[in-house]
Design an enzyme around this catalytic site. Structure first.
Site, PDB file in Angstrom:
ATOM      1  N   ASP A  43      31.933   3.874  -2.484  1.00  0.00           N
ATOM      2  CA  ASP A  43      32.290   2.265  -2.868  1.00  0.00           C
ATOM      3  C   ASP A  43      33.465   1.879  -1.694  1.00  0.00           C
ATOM      4  OD1 ASP A  43      32.771   2.975  -6.308  1.00  0.00           O
ATOM      5  OD2 ASP A  43      32.051   1.196  -5.195  1.00  0.00           O
ATOM      6  N   ASP A 183      25.569  -2.107 -11.077  1.00  0.00           N
ATOM      7  CA  ASP A 183      27.141  -1.053 -10.877  1.00  0.00           C
ATOM      8  C   ASP A 183      28.191  -1.599 -11.750  1.00  0.00           C
ATOM      9  OD1 ASP A 183      28.713  -0.508  -7.981  1.00  0.00           O
ATOM     10  OD2 ASP A 183      29.283   0.314  -9.954  1.00  0.00           O
TER      11      ASP A 183
HETATM   12  C1  DX5 Z   1      34.346  -0.750  -9.004  1.00  0.00           C
HETATM   13  C2  DX5 Z   1      33.263   0.233  -8.617  1.00  0.00           C
HETATM   14  C3  DX5 Z   1      31.926   0.974  -9.029  1.00  0.00           C
HETATM   15  C4  DX5 Z   1      32.504   1.728  -9.529  1.00  0.00           C
HETATM   16  C5  DX5 Z   1      31.775   2.449 -10.752  1.00  0.00           C
HETATM   17  O1  DX5 Z   1      34.217  -1.769  -7.647  1.00  0.00           O
HETATM   18  O2  DX5 Z   1      32.303  -0.487  -7.576  1.00  0.00           O
HETATM   19  O3  DX5 Z   1      30.797   1.689  -8.152  1.00  0.00           O
HETATM   20  O4  DX5 Z   1      32.484   3.184  -8.837  1.00  0.00           O
HETATM   21  O5  DX5 Z   1      32.235   3.528 -11.941  1.00  0.00           O
HETATM   22  P1  DX5 Z   1      32.351   3.255 -13.559  1.00  0.00           P
HETATM   23  O6  DX5 Z   1      30.799   3.801 -13.675  1.00  0.00           O
HETATM   24  O7  DX5 Z   1      33.313   4.273 -13.777  1.00  0.00           O
HETATM   25  O8  DX5 Z   1      32.451   2.379 -13.882  1.00  0.00           O
HETATM   26 ZN    ZN Z   2      29.984   0.221  -6.388  1.00  0.00          ZN
END
Ligand code: DX5
Ligand code: ZN
Length: 229
Positions: A43, A183
């Site tokens: 990310d 996601d």
């Molecule tokens: C948030 C990111 C995601 C996040 C997902 O904006 O794009 O990829 O890291 O993490 P979890 O699984 O903890 O929601």
């Molecule tokens: Zn992400």
């Protein structure tokens, strides 16, 4: 070097490094080698498109030196088209940009492919699925955000699975092979629901890195949930 082409036999699990210990990123990546993780979700945040900051080009280069696992970058930045070449040069295998900040999305996706990376288009929870209809043919991946982007550890928004269905149906209607990725808030408790809605790539941060047994056990718990365990 040909563009990375994911194996399509099974649902792909993409651990998100946002939930890893930033002080031990190399260890986090090594812990996932051979775990069943099919790619790493990286990310990239700019503090503008989303109210948070994360990784830049140098971190991507460092990750590239540490692993052969494909690096799929999720760019949550404004004007992503200005930075594609540097991220591709740093070793990205896939680059996903957001519809909400890409007025020339068709051109941006084509440019990503020209840089030998897989091209992805992402939509926020408030963005209708149909905005992707006219770019799916130049997309290797359609990312339906299941949370409002910017932070890990949030709850999946159930209505977003309805949009996963819509994107999956439109890909089938157009006879395409575009992947559908979810996601945000994805873990063993809702992995099956995501796949039943039409997702074939599951990003998981907290579900993998905050698992009591460690990251590999986190991946295994999601795989087990998909097998009905
Ligand atoms: C948030 C990111 C995601 C996040 C997902 O904006 O794009 O990829 O890291 O993490 P979890 O699984 O903890 O929601
Ligand atoms: Zn992400």
């Amino acid at each position: 070097m040909p563009r990375w082409s994911p194996c399509r036999d099974a649902v792909r699990i993409a651990p998100s490094l946002l939930a890893a210990d930033f002080g031990k990123l190399a260890d986090a990546v090594h812990a996932l080698e051979g775990s069943g993780a099919e790619r790493l979700h990286v990310d990239v945040m700019d503090g503008v498109f989303v109210p948070n900051f994360t990784f830049g080009v140098d971190t991507v280069s460092a990750l590239r030196r540490e692993t052969q696992l494909p690096l799929e970058l999720h760019l949550m930045i404004i004007e992503p088209e200005r930075h594609l070449k540097r991220f591709a040069g740093a070793g990205a295998d896939g680059i996903t940009v957001h519809y909400e900040v890409s007025p020339h999305l068709h051109r941006t996706l084509t440019t990503i492919r020209d840089l030998n990376c897989r091209a992805g288009a992402a939509i926020n929870p408030s963005t209708p699925a149909l905005v992707l209809d006219d770019v799916l043919e130049v997309c290797d991946l359609a990312l339906v955000m299941t949370i409002n982007p910017g932070f890990g550890g949030q709850q999946l928004i159930p209505h977003t699975l309805h949009k996963v269905h819509q994107v999956r149906d439109e890909i089938a209607r157009q006879g395409l092979t575009t992947e559908v990725e979810v996601d945000g808030g994805v873990d063993a408790s809702n992995a099956r629901a995501c796949v039943d809605a039409g997702a074939d790539v599951l990003v998981s941060g907290t579900g993998v890195f905050r698992h009591g047994g460690g990251p590999a056990a986190g991946v295994a718990s999601i795989e087990a949930a998909l097998q009905g365990g």
